[in-house]
Scaffold this active site. Structure first.
Site, PDB file in Angstrom:
ATOM      1  CE  LYS A  33      10.393   0.720   7.833  1.00  0.00           C
ATOM      2  NZ  LYS A  33      11.558  -0.175   7.780  1.00  0.00           N
ATOM      3  NE  ARG A 120      19.078  -1.535   4.817  1.00  0.00           N
ATOM      4  CZ  ARG A 120      17.973  -1.366   5.023  1.00  0.00           C
ATOM      5  NH1 ARG A 120      16.647  -1.522   4.056  1.00  0.00           N
ATOM      6  NH2 ARG A 120      17.378  -1.674   6.374  1.00  0.00           N
ATOM      7  CE1 TYR A 246      -5.161  10.972 -20.534  1.00  0.00           C
ATOM      8  CE2 TYR A 246      -5.225   9.906 -18.392  1.00  0.00           C
ATOM      9  CZ  TYR A 246      -5.058  11.132 -19.232  1.00  0.00           C
ATOM     10  OH  TYR A 246      -5.070  12.295 -18.759  1.00  0.00           O
ATOM     11  CG  MET A 291      -2.381  12.174 -11.084  1.00  0.00           C
ATOM     12  SD  MET A 291      -1.835  13.749 -11.531  1.00  0.00           S
ATOM     13  CE  MET A 291      -0.567  13.432 -13.151  1.00  0.00           C
TER      14      MET A 291
HETATM   15  C1  PLP Z   1      11.378  -1.569   8.572  1.00  0.00           C
HETATM   16  C2  PLP Z   1      12.298  -2.116   9.559  1.00  0.00           C
HETATM   17  C3  PLP Z   1      11.881  -2.854  10.288  1.00  0.00           C
HETATM   18  C4  PLP Z   1      10.345  -3.619  10.367  1.00  0.00           C
HETATM   19  O1  PLP Z   1      10.398  -4.619   9.466  1.00  0.00           O
HETATM   20  P1  PLP Z   1       9.048  -5.542   9.171  1.00  0.00           P
HETATM   21  O2  PLP Z   1       9.198  -6.494   8.113  1.00  0.00           O
HETATM   22  O3  PLP Z   1       8.032  -4.603   8.583  1.00  0.00           O
HETATM   23  O4  PLP Z   1       8.553  -5.904  10.443  1.00  0.00           O
HETATM   24  C5  PLP Z   1      12.566  -3.362  11.427  1.00  0.00           C
HETATM   25  N1  PLP Z   1      13.880  -2.895  11.640  1.00  0.00           N
HETATM   26  C6  PLP Z   1      14.278  -1.937  10.694  1.00  0.00           C
HETATM   27  C7  PLP Z   1      15.650  -1.532  10.960  1.00  0.00           C
HETATM   28  C8  PLP Z   1      13.568  -1.714   9.807  1.00  0.00           C
HETATM   29  O5  PLP Z   1      14.099  -0.599   8.751  1.00  0.00           O
END
Ligand code: PLP
Length: 336
Positions: A33, A120, A246, A291
């Protein structure tokens, strides 16, 4: 332009260590991701495939499509597919709530997320039967049940508490699967920290992100994959008491050589590290990070900004995950 080097040997080294823990490459689902934690989605997908990883976890349908050719199994965490962008039979989608179930197109391959204590996403353990029944009514194909830890990286009892909760969920889900006539389900709960805490990992799969990138906290067996370099734009000599950048936040204590490099907060340098950041080779960042650039007491044509996101993140009061995912996708990434 600033650029990123991805070290394939380090990545493979990390995967060797991880597969010892999962006891099989086939049980590793590499988490890609957010542009593979800033490393570059396609680069990491390609190297994962070369190593022999067959499973991946992504956030969106678009990302699933991009890496479809590299894996046999892809789990989408955060998006419900439209019929038109159903990718392929390789892709599974996460059900994050009871209400979401009716929004999935019929025949979609799904996995059910259960809230074992993070509060969550996911259905509650008490909603399991209702979820199975709605999934069946909606004509979805349920393949797995999973959960996520809220504190696998903290040495408290919370991790075991969630494991116990999930154990009960698994038992009930197995019974429900039989009752509803489903094929045996896939179960998984481990992220990196959880996998490295497990004495004897025995689930069907582990979702591994930060450990594969070599930045799991309190672990120096793993090696960071990503390092970031910036190139010099210009150099000047600063007289004692002259200021830089800056707001003139840095005042030279003595005559100094200052160079400006092409990596700023717009590219992913965290601005809160301004005027205190120390690069791995000891160069001190001075003045407010701009930036598109930042100044260092240095004169080399290139500067190594960081080679371990954990060390860099500490200086910005954050975690390696934020440091890495802040890196913009247009920065060139090269595999060595
Ligand atoms: C991001 C994520 C992971 C991976 O977590 P790490 O700590 O980077 O290994 C695993 N499961 C879910 C549902 C996640 O959102």
């Amino acid at each position: 332009m600033a650029y990123i080097i991805l070290n394939k040997n380090n990545f493979f080294h990390n995967l060797d260590i991880i597969s010892k823990r999962t006891k099989s490459k086939d049980k590793i689902a590499i988490v890609l991701k957010d542009n593979a934690y800033g490393h570059g989605l396609l680069q990491m997908a390609e190297m994962s495939k070369e190593y022999g990883i067959k499973k991946a976890v992504v956030r969106s349908c678009d990302d699933a499509k991009k890496v479809e050719d590299f894996f046999d199994y892809i789990l989408v965490l955060g998006e419900i597919p439209e019929i038109s962008n159903r990718v392929s039979t390789k892709v599974r989608y996460t059900i994050n709530s009871l209400e979401a179930i009716e929004r999935f197109p019929k025949n979609t391959l799904v996995e059910l997320k259960v809230d074992s204590g993070m509060h969550r996403n996911g259905v509650l353990p008490s909603e399991l039967r209702e979820a199975f029944s709605r999934i069946t009514d909606a004509g979805l194909i349920l393949e797995g049940v999973f959960t996520h830890h809220r504190a696998a990286d903290e040495l408290t009892s919370e991790w075991s508490w969630q494991n116990d909760n999930f154990k009960r969920v698994k038992e009930e889900a197995k019974t429900l699967a039989e009752e509803f006539g489903l094929s045996p389900l896939r179960f998984h709960s481990a992220n990196s920290a959880s996998l490295f805490r497990s004495e004897n990992f025995n689930e069907d799969m582990a979702r591994v992100g930060i450990a594969s990138y070599g930045c799991l906290d309190d672990n120096d067996e793993l090696k960071p994959v990503l390092s970031l370099y910036a190139k010099k734009i210009s150099t000047r000599e600063l007289k004692k008491s002259q200021r830089v950048g800056y707001g003139g936040r840095f005042i030279a204590e003595q005559n100094s050589i200052i160079s400006n490099y092409d990596f700023g907060y717009g590219d992913g340098f965290l601005r809160c590290a301004s005027n205190k950041y120390i690069a791995p080779n000891g160069e001190r960042q001075v003045g407010t990070i701009s930036m598109d650039n930042s100044s260092f007491i240095a004169k080399t044509d290139e500067i190594l900004i960081f080679k371990d996101a954990r060390v860099a993140a500490k200086q910005a009061d954050t975690i390696s995950y934020e440091m890495l995912t802040s890196l913009k996708s247009y920065i060139k990434r090269e595999i060595v």
